[in-house]
Design an enzyme around this catalytic site. Sequence first.
Site, PDB file in Angstrom:
ATOM      1  N   ALA A 151       0.843  -1.191   0.000  1.00  0.00           N
ATOM      2  CA  ALA A 151       0.000   0.000   0.000  1.00  0.00           C
ATOM      3  C   ALA A 151       0.882   1.245   0.000  1.00  0.00           C
ATOM      4  O   ALA A 151       2.102   1.159  -0.071  1.00  0.00           O
ATOM      5  CB  ALA A 151      -0.921  -0.015   1.216  1.00  0.00           C
ATOM      6  N   SER A 152       0.260   2.390   0.086  1.00  0.00           N
ATOM      7  CA  SER A 152       1.012   3.643  -0.006  1.00  0.00           C
ATOM      8  C   SER A 152       1.916   3.869   1.199  1.00  0.00           C
ATOM      9  O   SER A 152       2.984   4.467   1.082  1.00  0.00           O
ATOM     10  CB  SER A 152       0.048   4.823  -0.145  1.00  0.00           C
ATOM     11  OG  SER A 152      -0.861   4.852   0.943  1.00  0.00           O
ATOM     12  N   GLN A 187       3.803  -2.225   3.644  1.00  0.00           N
ATOM     13  CA  GLN A 187       3.638  -3.471   2.919  1.00  0.00           C
ATOM     14  C   GLN A 187       3.488  -4.609   3.922  1.00  0.00           C
ATOM     15  O   GLN A 187       3.894  -4.492   5.080  1.00  0.00           O
ATOM     16  CB  GLN A 187       4.807  -3.724   1.982  1.00  0.00           C
ATOM     17  CG  GLN A 187       6.165  -3.834   2.625  1.00  0.00           C
ATOM     18  CD  GLN A 187       7.280  -3.773   1.583  1.00  0.00           C
ATOM     19  OE1 GLN A 187       7.336  -2.853   0.757  1.00  0.00           O
ATOM     20  NE2 GLN A 187       8.161  -4.772   1.611  1.00  0.00           N
ATOM     21  N   VAL A 188       2.862  -5.696   3.463  1.00  0.00           N
ATOM     22  CA  VAL A 188       2.528  -6.812   4.352  1.00  0.00           C
ATOM     23  C   VAL A 188       3.244  -8.074   3.886  1.00  0.00           C
ATOM     24  O   VAL A 188       3.245  -8.398   2.696  1.00  0.00           O
ATOM     25  CB  VAL A 188       1.012  -7.048   4.389  1.00  0.00           C
ATOM     26  CG1 VAL A 188       0.674  -8.220   5.308  1.00  0.00           C
ATOM     27  CG2 VAL A 188       0.280  -5.788   4.856  1.00  0.00           C
ATOM     28  N   ASP A 248     -11.677   4.287   4.954  1.00  0.00           N
ATOM     29  CA  ASP A 248     -10.935   3.978   3.732  1.00  0.00           C
ATOM     30  C   ASP A 248     -11.309   2.589   3.200  1.00  0.00           C
ATOM     31  O   ASP A 248     -10.459   1.720   3.025  1.00  0.00           O
ATOM     32  CB  ASP A 248      -9.430   4.028   4.023  1.00  0.00           C
ATOM     33  CG  ASP A 248      -8.605   4.252   2.765  1.00  0.00           C
ATOM     34  OD1 ASP A 248      -9.191   4.628   1.734  1.00  0.00           O
ATOM     35  OD2 ASP A 248      -7.376   4.051   2.814  1.00  0.00           O
TER      36      ASP A 248
END
Length: 532
Positions: free
Chosen positions: A141-142, A145-146, A296
């Site tokens: 994501a912005s 990270q996962v 979101d």
Amino acid sequence: MSDSFKHRALAFRRVLLAAEAVVVTGYDYKLSLGHGNRDLKADDPEDELERRRRKSRLHKRSAERVMAMMRENGGIYIKLGQHLASLKYLLPEEWTRTMEPLQDRCAPSSIESIQALFLFDLGQPLSEVFSSFDLNPIGVASLAQVHRAVLKDGREVAVKIQHPALNEFSEIDMKTIEALARFIAYAFPEFEFLWLSEEIQDNLPKELDFRFEAINAQRTAFNFDQARAQGSPSTVKIPDVLWAQKRVLVMEFMDGSRIDNVEYLKANNIKVADVSKEMARTFSQMIYKDGFLHCDPHPGNLMIRPKPAGSPSHRNFEIILLDHGLYRELPLNFRLEYARLWTAIMASDQEEIKRRALNLGGIDAYELFACILTGRDWDVIQDAQLTKKVRNKAETSKISKGAGNWLVEIADILAKVPRDLLLLFKTNDLLRALDEDLGADDGAQMRTFAVMGQYCAQIIYEVEKSDIRKDVALSGSSKPIVLVKSFSAWCKAYWQFIFKTISLDVFVWWVDQSQANTLVYWFVSKLGLSII
């Protein structure tokens, strides 16, 4: 070259890239909308058509220029681009469509930088905490990270790690965005975009601290557990957070797929109509009942999986809600006014819409305000077609073109309304976009309004009941006339609540009958009758 000099050089380059994109775009608009159209006549239909084409090309190249800068700078700029992509009620279609890829396509940080961050923040390497750690991120994501990993005790987990560069440049990036917003306000005084900068300034520091996310996730899980205990059905699953540091968060790993993966839904016999209805139920509970809203809900933050054994879900699936960094507290009075506004809109009560728009947002232009809120054309709202007529491509195109024509007025509304409403606008748009991405049937929008209408009726009733109790306590419960009036008021409030709830249940049932084209629907239709 010293690290300090390198940092300053990179920071200067980021500022320069952002400033160049905004200044050049501003100059392009000034020139193209003014001198660039001097050869066109105002009363010539062909020239008017050419003026629209030129404006569309201007929007497109400007959006591409700004998006290229955002991709280059990354981090907070990607977050800003994602926010712009959701402003379909404000920005021309060329801008929102160009920014849409930023919702999903973010560049990962190098594994070396991730390992260095983990070691710096926790004082030990990845190998000391995890028995295995997948070096390839499963999501980027912005802001983070996962990675998939396994703890030493054998538990499979998802490890969310912030992009290391954010810590280095977030402060200068926020100041740059604020300065550029002020430049836009100076160069284009008719537009007011400082609210966008203010939103970033207020929310980003919390999103960059995963300890806030852990607290939000736990509170949301408790809210849905409590609602289920009180008899309210829910399909929501919040992954358990095991522990959190400012830039590292470890939670239970969840199998599943993105919620907009239609093929996955089909393969697991999950009905799109049910998913749409449960999304409406989930966010209506957060808005009207809990007053604690995940702001979101784009598809990257929503997963779905078949219902596992022992799940309290009342459907054959669970909706997994991720990324709890951005939430909004909604005060009771705000929720009440918001519910009354939506009730008035669904009833097409123009005077009540006008009154509630003024109470809630201090807005006189209630027609435009209602259009922004619903994502629908005013003619549809005014003719009481909101819950009967499905939004089609023609209406969507009309709204998009109207955004360009009413840009100044819309910008003025967004500058005036409470910040809570800004995030609700964004949430509503994202949920509508999800329905469209899923290819939900024509009844999806109607079911959504019906579910929301029931939650609106509930909060209105609960507040009215509370007010009646207060009046009794203040007036003295021993007076018979007070008790009679209070009982009468309660009966009226309760009847309105029950009538609204049951009628909306019937409404949803009839929508289901119509979409399935059942024998009951066929027979009633042949008689020329309709329940809605």
